[in-house]
Write a protein that holds these residues in place. Structure first.
Motif, mmCIF file in Angstrom:
data_model
loop_
_atom_site.group_PDB
_atom_site.id
_atom_site.type_symbol
_atom_site.label_atom_id
_atom_site.label_comp_id
_atom_site.label_asym_id
_atom_site.label_seq_id
_atom_site.Cartn_x
_atom_site.Cartn_y
_atom_site.Cartn_z
ATOM 1 N N TYR A 4 0.812 -1.217 0.000
ATOM 2 C CA TYR A 4 0.000 0.000 0.000
ATOM 3 C C TYR A 4 0.845 1.266 0.000
ATOM 4 C CZ TYR A 4 -3.655 -3.319 1.005
ATOM 5 O OH TYR A 4 -4.520 -4.384 0.926
ATOM 6 N N ASN B 232 -1.722 6.516 1.934
ATOM 7 C CA ASN B 232 -1.580 5.065 1.941
ATOM 8 C C ASN B 232 -2.402 4.407 3.046
ATOM 9 O OD1 ASN B 232 1.672 6.067 1.444
ATOM 10 N ND2 ASN B 232 0.536 5.069 -0.181
ATOM 11 N N ALA C 237 -6.014 3.208 1.992
ATOM 12 C CA ALA C 237 -5.953 2.007 1.160
ATOM 13 C C ALA C 237 -5.630 0.776 2.003
ATOM 14 C CB ALA C 237 -4.909 2.187 0.063
ATOM 15 N N ALA C 238 -4.733 0.922 2.954
ATOM 16 C CA ALA C 238 -4.358 -0.206 3.812
ATOM 17 C C ALA C 238 -5.529 -0.633 4.691
ATOM 18 C CB ALA C 238 -3.157 0.163 4.674
ATOM 19 N N GLY D 11 -8.166 -2.263 2.423
ATOM 20 C CA GLY D 11 -7.730 -3.530 1.846
ATOM 21 C C GLY D 11 -7.507 -4.656 2.826
#
Length: 134
Positions: A40, A62, A65-66, A69
């Motif tokens: 990420y 980031n 997204a982490a 996800g």
């Protein structure tokens, strides 16, 4: 390999840290956490503790997204709970403090134990409910 330190005191870096909860640290090591979360973005810090970890990215973009996800992913038999480290956790009680019945049961009604005891005594006091034999 990233540093063992995640900067929790710097206000600018608070939004670039991810908290990873419910982590099976008996099986999952720091290198595993770094491998999972490096996809990420660039990781500048990773600290693994008993049952949880923190990952700090260079950029706060980031983090979203982490979280999106990896939250709910099962690793080593446990479902991970991942969120922004700066976010306060809802319904987190303070250790050692007693909670009222309203907090525990979601009601503003405090339990009146005297009333309950009296009610129980009245309902189940068999000699008073059974008429004497003729």
């Amino acid at each position: 390999m990233a540093s063992n330190i995640t900067n929790k005191t710097d206000p600018q870096s608070m939004n670039s840290r991810v908290f990873i909860g419910n982590l099976n640290t008996l099986v999952v090591k720091k290198s595993d956490v770094e491998a999972i979360f490096s996809k990420y973005g660039k990781i500048v810090g990773c600290s693994v503790h008993k049952g949880f970890a923190f990952v700090q990215y260079v950029n706060e973009r980031n983090v979203g997204a982490a979280v999106a996800g990896e939250d709910g992913r099962m690793i080593a038999g446990q479902v991970l709970h991942i969120n922004l480290a700066a976010e306060p956790k809802v319904n987190r009680g303070k250790a050692g403090m007693k909670r009222s019945a309203a907090e525990m049961y979601g009601s503003s009604f405090d339990l009146d134990y005297d009333f309950q005891r009296d009610y129980y005594d009245r309902m189940y006091s068999y000699p008073a409910r059974v008429p004497p034999p003729p």
